[in-house]
Design an enzyme around this catalytic site. Sequence first.
Site, short mmCIF file in Angstrom:
data_model
loop_
_atom_site.label_atom_id
_atom_site.label_comp_id
_atom_site.label_asym_id
_atom_site.label_seq_id
_atom_site.Cartn_x
_atom_site.Cartn_y
_atom_site.Cartn_z
N ASP A 1 0.81 -1.23 0.00
CA ASP A 1 0.00 0.00 0.00
C ASP A 1 0.84 1.28 0.00
O ASP A 1 0.36 2.34 -0.37
CB ASP A 1 -0.95 0.02 1.21
CG ASP A 1 -0.21 -0.20 2.53
OD1 ASP A 1 1.03 -0.35 2.53
OD2 ASP A 1 -0.88 -0.23 3.59
N HIS A 2 2.09 1.19 0.40
CA HIS A 2 2.92 2.40 0.48
C HIS A 2 3.64 2.68 -0.85
O HIS A 2 3.51 3.75 -1.42
CB HIS A 2 3.99 2.25 1.57
CG HIS A 2 3.48 2.44 2.97
ND1 HIS A 2 2.53 1.65 3.53
CD2 HIS A 2 3.81 3.37 3.90
CE1 HIS A 2 2.30 2.06 4.77
NE2 HIS A 2 3.06 3.11 5.02
N ARG B 1 -0.36 13.00 9.92
CA ARG B 1 0.94 13.60 10.24
C ARG B 1 1.19 14.79 9.32
O ARG B 1 0.99 14.68 8.11
CB ARG B 1 2.08 12.59 10.03
CG ARG B 1 2.00 11.49 11.05
CD ARG B 1 3.18 10.54 10.98
NE ARG B 1 3.06 9.67 12.13
CZ ARG B 1 3.36 8.37 12.14
NH1 ARG B 1 3.83 7.80 11.05
NH2 ARG B 1 3.20 7.66 13.23
N SER C 1 6.72 7.33 12.86
CA SER C 1 6.67 6.03 12.19
C SER C 1 7.37 4.92 12.97
O SER C 1 8.24 5.17 13.78
CB SER C 1 7.32 6.20 10.83
OG SER C 1 7.95 5.03 10.40
N ARG D 1 9.23 2.83 11.38
CA ARG D 1 10.26 2.35 10.45
C ARG D 1 11.55 2.00 11.18
O ARG D 1 12.19 2.84 11.79
CB ARG D 1 10.50 3.36 9.33
CG ARG D 1 11.00 4.72 9.75
CD ARG D 1 10.97 5.71 8.60
NE ARG D 1 9.60 6.09 8.30
CZ ARG D 1 9.23 7.29 7.81
NH1 ARG D 1 10.12 8.21 7.55
NH2 ARG D 1 7.97 7.55 7.57
C1 MIC Z 1 4.16 6.51 8.12
O1 MIC Z 1 2.99 6.87 8.18
O2 MIC Z 1 5.11 7.24 8.44
C2 MIC Z 1 4.45 5.13 7.63
C3 MIC Z 1 5.14 5.24 6.33
O3 MIC Z 1 3.26 4.41 7.44
C4 MIC Z 1 5.32 4.46 8.71
C5 MIC Z 1 5.92 3.20 8.31
C6 MIC Z 1 7.11 3.36 7.46
O4 MIC Z 1 7.92 4.26 7.66
O5 MIC Z 1 7.24 2.53 6.57
C7 MIC Z 1 4.65 4.22 10.04
O6 MIC Z 1 3.81 5.01 10.41
O7 MIC Z 1 5.05 3.32 10.79
FE1 SF4 Z 2 -0.05 4.89 4.98
FE2 SF4 Z 2 1.28 5.62 7.19
FE3 SF4 Z 2 -0.17 7.37 5.80
FE4 SF4 Z 2 -1.39 5.51 7.15
S1 SF4 Z 2 -0.12 7.12 7.99
S2 SF4 Z 2 -1.87 6.14 5.07
S3 SF4 Z 2 -0.02 3.78 6.92
S4 SF4 Z 2 1.65 6.32 5.10
#
Ligand code: MIC
Ligand code: SF4
Length: 640
Positions: A64-65, A379, A533, A535
């Site tokens: 999905d990313h 965010r 995140s 990550r």
């Molecule tokens: C995000 O919203 O920052 C992400 C991308 O979904 C991350 C995960 C990632 O960095 O792959 C998250 O929220 O954990």
């Molecule tokens: Fe995707 Fe992270 Fe954004 Fe949710 S917050 S839509 S999981 S990138």
Amino acid sequence: MGMTIAQKILKAHLVDGEMVQGQEIGLRIDQTLTQDATGTMAYLQFEAMGVDQVKTERSVAYIDHNTLQSGFENADDHKYIGSVAKKHGIYYSKAGNGICHQVHLERFGAPGKTLIGSDSHTPTGGGIGMLAFGAGGLDVAVAMGGGAYYIPMPKMVRVNLTGKLSPWVSAKDVILDVLRQMTVKGGVGKIVEYAGEGVKTLSVPERATITNMGAELGATTSLFPSDEETKKFLEAQGRGDVWVPLSSDPDAVYDEEYTVDLSALEPLAAMPHMPDNVKKVSEIGEIKVNQCCIGSCTNSSYYDMMKVASILKGKTVHPDVSLTISPGSKQVLDMLAQNGALADIIAAGARILECACGPCIGMGQSPESAGVSLRTFNRNFEGRSGTQDAQIYLVSPEVAAASALAGVLTDPRTLGEMPAIEMPAHFVINDNMIIKPSEHPEAVEVVRGPNIKPFPLGHALEASYTGKVVLKTEDNITTDHILPAGAKLLPYRSNVPYYSNYCFINVDPEFPARCREQGGGIIVGGANYGQGSSREHAALVPLYLGVKAVLCKSFARIHKANLVNSGILPLTFADPADYDAVNLLDEISLPHVQEEIRSGRQVTVVCGGRTFHADCEVSDRQRRALLAGGTLNDARQQAQ
Ligand code: MIC
Ligand code: SF4
């Protein structure tokens, strides 16, 4: 003594430790999820563990990313994840089927179960009374292998919801108000439970919006009771059989309480550049808007999209505004298509994007220079949209749609009577983009593209350590600061050497080069270091660059766990005033570090002729991992 909902689920899943606040507990995990940006690492680590078939009740791999395929990298990663899933008993949700949290809520989540996901918004599942945690990829790999998931026993917070939302005020405004009250640090080490009369006035998608953004509070997780509303939702998904009722005992004890009077709320917005920088839309005034983006795991449900469609119906998006719509799942898009709402959205002049994260993670749709973008996301960290000087506001779908029509930030209460949206009695169910694991796993070959590089492993902790301060940061450093994402960099999530060139690039572009010059060193940070995140790249990449310790005022939970997993020491100033005395490129020695970590004593720090102390607040299990140079090394040593 009575128990909270979370305590009941924790107790039913406890496999290690005692439920004493602050002490580490180990939990049996029923379900796991991964997304593609963290999934490649998680599955590489899972493969390194040598487990054949996952031991969970259900594990799902979502794509999905990284769905913009502007080179071979993302497509190769999808292929790798798809083949690993097939081989090891994991369900695979193809690109286009939707955002992991939305699809998981619709098709897999269940009240009373535990879920961990390699994504910080996994607590979305709390909307149906699931105890769902965001975790690092390695923790998810361990859970897939049947291992326990460890957290410090959290404090319990109760948020009392009173009254009922007024027309045009939405679940997003509820969580923005909680963020205003608790701040982005307020939830650290806590589980937030929603309770009170107001709960039953909120549908499951609304509850999921609220638990989703509990991640922005820094909370361990958030959850709602499982009640008649939950049952209705699951029945409408054809999954009524997984429903169980869940509520807290009347005499349950909470450590903190907050109240949100739903009736008194107004449409709110989080101003640039933090989710807790919340003001009333009516106070901010009519700022000119360049872009509105509706979607993300926070606000992309059928319910949200229907509200948007009804606002847009028969109208035209303002000529100066670009409006993007990303439905959260194929189910949502399918239903909008079938009932004609999609036609209303298209006719109004919206740009329909894939059912994926998209603009939320900077996968396209970066705003123009200094552009104002209203987003229904979770965010608004500086630069996350892909445009460093963009001004991102977090708002409800109602505010975004109303503003897209007007061209300026608009309080939707000016639109007149609010259209009534009914929750469907039956969702459209068609799981043909979810691929089941193979019945002949031995015949499946795992496909690895050339972009997939091995992940770095830490080294055992030596008796002492000396290194330079390679970076000194302020408070609230996010993982987006540590390692930016976006369309240009996300394709390198499985290529740590390449990704390392971008570590802290927007904070201090010299950081990677400095680490190489100094042979690594120590990062000094402020409070709430590593928020955002899950990550684990934010730990793996510094590890690759030779970072041995992060010394800061305080950590965000998931990032701290990721540091330990990588073998990087998470140290906090015993006296926060010592932060001021440490400067970039100072030499820091930890003369007795190995012995101090082993015995759980404070760590002695010598810097510029001064000696002070740091705490390393970790469990015994984590101490062992730090001594071994990371969790995988430790697991190997234990196995021997
Ligand atoms: C995000 O919203 O920052 C992400 C991308 O979904 C991350 C995960 C990632 O960095 O792959 C998250 O929220 O954990
Ligand atoms: Fe995707 Fe992270 Fe954004 Fe949710 S917050 S839509 S999981 S990138």
